[in-house]
Write a protein that holds these residues in place. Sequence first.
Motif, PDB file in Angstrom:
ATOM      1  N   GLU A   1      31.439  16.935  50.473  1.00 37.67           N
ATOM      2  CA  GLU A   1      30.115  17.482  50.758  1.00 37.67           C
ATOM      3  C   GLU A   1      29.001  16.543  50.304  1.00 37.67           C
ATOM      4  O   GLU A   1      27.967  16.440  50.943  1.00 37.67           O
ATOM      5  CB  GLU A   1      29.982  18.846  50.086  1.00 37.67           C
ATOM      6  CG  GLU A   1      30.922  19.883  50.680  1.00 37.67           C
ATOM      7  CD  GLU A   1      30.929  21.184  49.910  1.00 37.67           C
ATOM      8  OE1 GLU A   1      29.978  21.450  49.162  1.00 37.67           O
ATOM      9  OE2 GLU A   1      31.893  21.940  50.071  1.00 37.67           O
ATOM     10  N   ASP A   2      29.209  15.844  49.203  1.00 34.91           N
ATOM     11  CA  ASP A   2      28.195  14.949  48.639  1.00 34.91           C
ATOM     12  C   ASP A   2      28.412  13.531  49.183  1.00 34.91           C
ATOM     13  O   ASP A   2      28.971  12.678  48.527  1.00 34.91           O
ATOM     14  CB  ASP A   2      28.280  14.971  47.109  1.00 34.91           C
ATOM     15  CG  ASP A   2      27.254  14.064  46.458  1.00 34.91           C
ATOM     16  OD1 ASP A   2      26.290  13.646  47.139  1.00 34.91           O
ATOM     17  OD2 ASP A   2      27.415  13.763  45.262  1.00 34.91           O
TER      18      ASP A   2
ATOM     19  N   THR B   1      26.535  10.197  47.327  1.00 34.26           N
ATOM     20  CA  THR B   1      27.202   9.567  46.185  1.00 34.26           C
ATOM     21  C   THR B   1      28.359   8.696  46.642  1.00 34.26           C
ATOM     22  O   THR B   1      28.536   7.579  46.160  1.00 34.26           O
ATOM     23  CB  THR B   1      27.700  10.646  45.196  1.00 34.26           C
ATOM     24  OG1 THR B   1      26.576  11.401  44.755  1.00 34.26           O
ATOM     25  CG2 THR B   1      28.397  10.024  43.997  1.00 34.26           C
TER      26      THR B   1
ATOM     27  N   ASN C   1      35.092  18.663  36.675  1.00 33.91           N
ATOM     28  CA  ASN C   1      35.227  18.519  38.141  1.00 33.91           C
ATOM     29  C   ASN C   1      36.671  18.291  38.568  1.00 33.91           C
ATOM     30  O   ASN C   1      36.931  17.560  39.524  1.00 33.91           O
ATOM     31  CB  ASN C   1      34.333  17.384  38.660  1.00 33.91           C
ATOM     32  CG  ASN C   1      32.975  17.887  39.077  1.00 33.91           C
ATOM     33  OD1 ASN C   1      32.692  19.080  39.017  1.00 33.91           O
ATOM     34  ND2 ASN C   1      32.119  16.983  39.488  1.00 33.91           N
TER      35      ASN C   1
ATOM     36  N   LYS D   1      32.442  20.473  42.764  1.00 33.29           N
ATOM     37  CA  LYS D   1      31.031  20.690  43.066  1.00 33.29           C
ATOM     38  C   LYS D   1      30.286  19.371  42.939  1.00 33.29           C
ATOM     39  O   LYS D   1      30.819  18.390  42.456  1.00 33.29           O
ATOM     40  CB  LYS D   1      30.450  21.713  42.092  1.00 33.29           C
ATOM     41  CG  LYS D   1      31.063  23.072  42.235  1.00 33.29           C
ATOM     42  CD  LYS D   1      30.415  24.053  41.307  1.00 33.29           C
ATOM     43  CE  LYS D   1      31.068  25.409  41.521  1.00 33.29           C
ATOM     44  NZ  LYS D   1      30.325  26.494  41.017  1.00 33.29           N
ATOM     45  N   SER D   2      29.044  19.366  43.353  1.00 30.79           N
ATOM     46  CA  SER D   2      28.233  18.157  43.217  1.00 30.79           C
ATOM     47  C   SER D   2      28.235  17.715  41.766  1.00 30.79           C
ATOM     48  O   SER D   2      28.173  18.546  40.862  1.00 30.79           O
ATOM     49  CB  SER D   2      26.808  18.420  43.671  1.00 30.79           C
ATOM     50  OG  SER D   2      26.789  18.684  45.046  1.00 30.79           O
TER      51      SER D   2
ATOM     52  N   SER E   1      27.177  16.494  38.092  1.00 31.66           N
ATOM     53  CA  SER E   1      26.021  16.814  37.260  1.00 31.66           C
ATOM     54  C   SER E   1      25.954  15.931  36.020  1.00 31.66           C
ATOM     55  O   SER E   1      25.036  16.043  35.236  1.00 31.66           O
ATOM     56  CB  SER E   1      26.046  18.290  36.869  1.00 31.66           C
ATOM     57  OG  SER E   1      27.295  18.636  36.343  1.00 31.66           O
TER      58      SER E   1
END
Length: 135
Positions: free
Chosen positions: A6-7, A10, A109, A115-116, A118
């Motif tokens: 999804e990201d 990056t 993660n 998830k994105s 952090s």
Amino acid sequence: NDLHPEDKETVGTRAALEAERLAYGRKIESSPYATGIKATADGAIVEFSREITFDSGNMPVISGVLCKKNKPDITVQLMIKAAAHKNLIVMMPEEQMRLNYKIKEVRYNWTDSPKSPSMYDKKNILPVVPFRISL
């Protein structure tokens, strides 16, 4: 989603930096990664290869596997106590501390589709590599 993260920004940044290293021989810094872990009375200190920082307004979720003699291991969310230079200090929830659980493993993660990110390097460009590190 393992095949299509999804990201994508990056992933693109990391790919571009690696291309610069391969094509032009430039020395490129890599993402920070966990290098060690030490137990503390109430949790653990995770050591990293480089200084780390958090994405503003998006605290990382750090999980831990806790163990206790003659009990099954449990997975809980650890609380971030502090981050300084190359160290992240995490602690167990109060209830597990009272019950004398010990940290066996710390994860960040560590899923099929995390998830994105952090946690980043000090320049806030490269994310910390997902990790699972045992005591």
